[in-house]
Design a protein around this motif. Structure first.
Motif, PDB file in Angstrom:
ATOM      1  N   UNK A  62       1.237  -1.326  -0.438  1.00  0.00           N
ATOM      2  CA  UNK A  62       0.007  -0.031  -0.118  1.00  0.00           C
ATOM      3  C   UNK A  62       1.027   1.250   0.086  1.00  0.00           C
ATOM      4  N   UNK A  63      -0.043   1.872  -0.620  1.00  0.00           N
ATOM      5  CA  UNK A  63       1.102   3.628  -0.356  1.00  0.00           C
ATOM      6  C   UNK A  63      -0.042   4.479   1.072  1.00  0.00           C
ATOM      7  N   UNK A  64       1.332   4.973   1.732  1.00  0.00           N
ATOM      8  CA  UNK A  64       0.454   5.738   2.805  1.00  0.00           C
ATOM      9  C   UNK A  64       1.009   7.188   3.007  1.00  0.00           C
ATOM     10  N   UNK A  65       0.024   7.836   2.699  1.00  0.00           N
ATOM     11  CA  UNK A  65       0.130   9.356   3.011  1.00  0.00           C
ATOM     12  C   UNK A  65       0.042  10.356   4.032  1.00  0.00           C
ATOM     13  N   UNK A  66       1.376  11.288   3.829  1.00  0.00           N
ATOM     14  CA  UNK A  66       1.540  11.701   5.096  1.00  0.00           C
ATOM     15  C   UNK A  66       0.789  12.706   5.153  1.00  0.00           C
ATOM     16  N   UNK A  67       0.272  13.798   5.356  1.00  0.00           N
ATOM     17  CA  UNK A  67      -0.515  14.790   5.337  1.00  0.00           C
ATOM     18  C   UNK A  67       0.250  16.201   6.546  1.00  0.00           C
ATOM     19  N   UNK A  68       1.401  16.601   5.681  1.00  0.00           N
ATOM     20  CA  UNK A  68       1.815  17.625   6.505  1.00  0.00           C
ATOM     21  C   UNK A  68       0.820  19.066   6.535  1.00  0.00           C
ATOM     22  N   UNK A  69       1.608  20.124   7.002  1.00  0.00           N
ATOM     23  CA  UNK A  69       0.843  21.277   6.989  1.00  0.00           C
ATOM     24  C   UNK A  69       0.983  21.816   5.529  1.00  0.00           C
ATOM     25  N   UNK A  70       1.635  21.395   4.837  1.00  0.00           N
ATOM     26  CA  UNK A  70       1.909  22.229   3.948  1.00  0.00           C
ATOM     27  C   UNK A  70       1.945  20.967   2.328  1.00  0.00           C
ATOM     28  N   UNK A  71       2.752  20.174   2.683  1.00  0.00           N
ATOM     29  CA  UNK A  71       3.185  19.121   1.789  1.00  0.00           C
ATOM     30  C   UNK A  71       2.474  17.500   2.414  1.00  0.00           C
ATOM     31  N   UNK A  72       2.060  16.791   0.802  1.00  0.00           N
ATOM     32  CA  UNK A  72       1.764  15.116   1.396  1.00  0.00           C
ATOM     33  C   UNK A  72       2.795  14.789   0.680  1.00  0.00           C
ATOM     34  N   UNK A  73       3.390  13.342   1.597  1.00  0.00           N
ATOM     35  CA  UNK A  73       4.475  12.787   0.861  1.00  0.00           C
ATOM     36  C   UNK A  73       4.168  11.327   1.079  1.00  0.00           C
ATOM     37  N   UNK A  74       4.711   9.994   0.173  1.00  0.00           N
ATOM     38  CA  UNK A  74       3.799   9.002   0.303  1.00  0.00           C
ATOM     39  C   UNK A  74       4.867   8.418   0.435  1.00  0.00           C
ATOM     40  N   UNK A  75       4.559   6.752   1.184  1.00  0.00           N
ATOM     41  CA  UNK A  75       6.143   5.576   1.872  1.00  0.00           C
ATOM     42  C   UNK A  75       4.915   4.742   1.369  1.00  0.00           C
ATOM     43  N   UNK A  76       5.403   3.397   0.460  1.00  0.00           N
ATOM     44  CA  UNK A  76       5.636   1.766   0.311  1.00  0.00           C
ATOM     45  C   UNK A  76       5.578   1.511   1.568  1.00  0.00           C
ATOM     46  N   UNK A  77       4.858   0.159   1.463  1.00  0.00           N
ATOM     47  CA  UNK A  77       4.645  -0.661   2.717  1.00  0.00           C
ATOM     48  C   UNK A  77       4.517  -1.828   1.848  1.00  0.00           C
TER      49      UNK A  77
END
Length: 633
Positions: A577-592
């Motif tokens: 799956x891709x996990x989306x981390x929501x920051x204050x200004x950006x979004x980051x995706x990590x696979x796991x």
């Protein structure tokens, strides 16, 4: 000269013998006969007789009235200082050392130069260096055998100034009142303290090659691990078995292997005495001292915070243990354990460690060996003779408040402070007044005053006039408000109640502080990045091995959200799956990879990119995290 060796016997005849010889010549004796009988060279006897007659003496005068200095060879009378002046230098150096401000060799030489300069001595050979020579210093020490070079023991300013007559008298006033009130005998007076044997010993002196700069001795390591040992002694000469605290989270019985019978061991991560462990020690102490209502015991100890807790105070009050604390920073003089027991114990412990290292070649001492080593040193050091001697020299038993000589209180005269509290911030205020410094509490005497002293027949110039004894400037008041420690009976009801109230308030404040920290930490946790899980079709990846996932080409890096699902029911263990981390200004995706399906969410083991390629691998240490929520787009 330091290395000069006498080649003749000239100048070795005592002046008293020469004076007796001159007296016999004046009474009609022959030079040859008197010289032979007195073992004086005839030329020497003739020279001193002529000198006596030239200076106004006659045969009718009594030679015994002539000063002995007149019969001393010339080279001795050319010393820089007279015997009286050297005696004043000797007394000055002794008193300065008693004030704990002793002078080094270079300072002694500088003092001698300044002193000789003020006395208008012929010191042309010292003028260039502005200091006395090394040969003079060694000759001065040789002429004054009461002086020697010593390695001083480091003494904190707190100890030096706290041990004064008023503090000691206040302690003995309380101690004597307790002795009268409870009629304690020697078996009822106890002293407790801790010491810290380590796993690295201090080697003893060894026999080695003379002149060699460095001589080695094997030790267990560079830095040792400390194990706290606590014991109690009675004035009768009895010591209870040691109580040991090991630096471990959990106590194991084999830690006390080889210990003395009756010893007790506990564990604490720091290895130091704590309030909880002190209660355990008190129970150990009660089993051996057996206090009761009919026969209470007196326990002398210091004011360490681990000794003063609500639980320990309640237990001591209940068990009929009367507790008297020493004044702060005076245990080096008043505590029997420090005076005569722990010094020999450390010496025997180091010897036991040396023996252990010799018998166990190639091994290091661990905390599991300390109890056995303590068991070897403890009975050899804490003998009835040493124990009773410690109580005697401290003035505890028999009770003697005048056991300390006046010079033992001299160090406190530097500050004349009755209370040791608050002296840490003023530790640098002491100085030798009269030296070059930014602030002096006294000024050097004027030249007119010196001339008056030199010319006076009733007063002689002394070294303390040239270099006054150390004296701290007047106190300016405490800048930091703190509670002042003092000697007190902790088990007296008013004192005990006040301490319990103070400790309860302190515990409450500590709990409030921890609660605020917990609340702040929970707020920070709530601000963590929210996570969204997106299921990705497995066709987007190819697998080279179990621990690697590789994109087929750069186009595979662009994941279309339409190809992803957000339905929780469609995700199972083993999916990526891709996990989306929501920051204050950006979004980051990590696979796991989904490792576990729980009621709270999914445990995901994240992949890491193996730069510079687009190969993703699982790290050696699993990077797992719990993904709580699935959000639809």
């Amino acid at each position: 000269m330091r290395t000069y060796k006498r080649k003749t016997e000239n100048g070795t005849i005592p002046p008293e013998v020469i004076r007796q010889g001159v007296q016999k010549i004046l009474e009609g004796g022959k030079f040859a006969t008197v010289a032979r009988e007195m073992h004086i060279p005839r030329s020497t006897l003739k020279r001193y007789t002529q000198k006596f007659l030239i200076e106004g003496g006659t045969s009718t005068n009594d030679v015994s009235e002539v000063p002995l200095e007149n019969f001393i060879p010339r080279y001795k009378t050319r010393k820089i200082f007279t015997a009286e002046e050297e005696k004043s230098l000797e007394n000055y150096l002794i008193r300065a050392s008693q004030l704990h401000h002793g002078l080094s060799t270079s300072e002694v030489r500088k003092l001698a130069f300044d002193f000789a300069e003020k006395l208008v001595k012929d010191i042309y050979h010292w003028e260039e260096a502005k200091t006395a020579g090394k040969d003079w210093l060694w000759a001065f020490l040789h002429r004054n055998p009461t002086l020697s070079l010593r390695s001083p023991e480091a003494t904190s300013i707190a100890r030096a100034t706290a041990f004064n007559r008023s503090v000691v008298n206040a302690f003995f006033d309380t101690y004597e009142s307790l002795l009268r009130k409870y009629s304690f005998s020697a078996c009822d007076v106890w002293n407790l303290d801790e010491t810290g044997p380590t796993t690295v010993q201090n080697p003893r002196k060894i026999v080695a090659e003379k002149g060699k700069n460095q001589v080695g001795r094997i030790t267990s390591g560079e830095r040792g691990v400390l194990v706290t040992m606590c014991t109690a002694l009675s004035a009768q000469g009895i010591a209870i078995p040691p109580f040991m605290i090991f630096p471990r989270v959990k106590y194991l019985p084999h830690m006390m292997k080889g210990s003395l019978p009756g010893s007790v061991g506990v564990a604490h991560p720091s290895g130091w005495m704590t309030g909880e462990n002190f209660v355990v020690f008190l129970e150990h102490f009660i089993r051996h001292s057996k206090p009761s209502v009919e026969r209470p015991v007196l326990l002398l100890m210091d004011n360490h915070t681990s000794h003063v807790t609500i639980e320990s105070l309640e237990l001591m009050k209940k068990s009929r243990i009367i507790v008297l604390t020493f004044p702060p920073h005076t245990s080096h003089k008043l505590q029997p354990l420090d005076r005569s027991c722990y010094g020999p114990f450390k010496a025997y412990y180091n010897a036991a460690c040396d023996t252990w290292m010799t018998k166990n070649l190639g091994k290091s001492i661990s905390i599991y060996d300390v109890a056995e080593l303590v068991g070897t040193a403890f009975p050899r050091a804490l003998t009835p003779t040493n124990i009773t001697s410690g109580f005697r020299v401290a003035g505890i038993w028999p009770c003697d408040r005048f056991v300390f000589a006046d010079e033992e209180f001299l160090a406190a005269e530097v500050t004349d402070r009755l209370d040791p509290s608050g002296i840490a911030q003023r530790a640098g205020s002491e100085m030798f007044v009269g030296q070059d410094s930014g602030s002096q509490s006294q000024s050097e005497p004027s030249s007119a005053d010196l001339q008056a002293l030199v010319g006076s027949t009733s007063a002689a110039l002394r070294p303390e006039v040239v270099r006054p004894y150390p004296k701290a400037p007047p106190e300016k008041g405490d800048t930091i408000k703190r509670k002042k420690g003092r000697s007190q009976v902790l088990t007296d009801t008013p004192v005990k109640n006040a301490l319990v109230e103070e400790l309860s308030a302190k515990k409450k404040r500590k709990g409030e502080t921890e609660e605020k920290k917990t609340s702040k930490s929970s707020k920070n946790t709530a601000k963590e990045m929210p996570r969204k899980a997106l299921f990705v079709e497995a066709d987007n990846f190819s697998s080279d091995s179990e621990n690697e996932m590789v994109f087929d080409d750069d186009s595979d890096l662009d994941v279309d959200m339409d190809d992803c699902t957000t339905e929780k029911d469609e995700v199972s263990v083993g999916d990526f799956i891709l996990v989306e981390f929501l920051g204050q200004r950006v979004k980051k995706y990590f696979a796991g990879e989904v490792k576990e399906d729980t009621s709270e969410g999914y445990v995901v083991n994240f992949l890491r990119r193996k730069s510079p390629s687009w190969k993703f691998v699982f790290p050696e240490v699993a990077d797992e995290s719990l993904v709580h929520s699935f959000t639809s787009y």
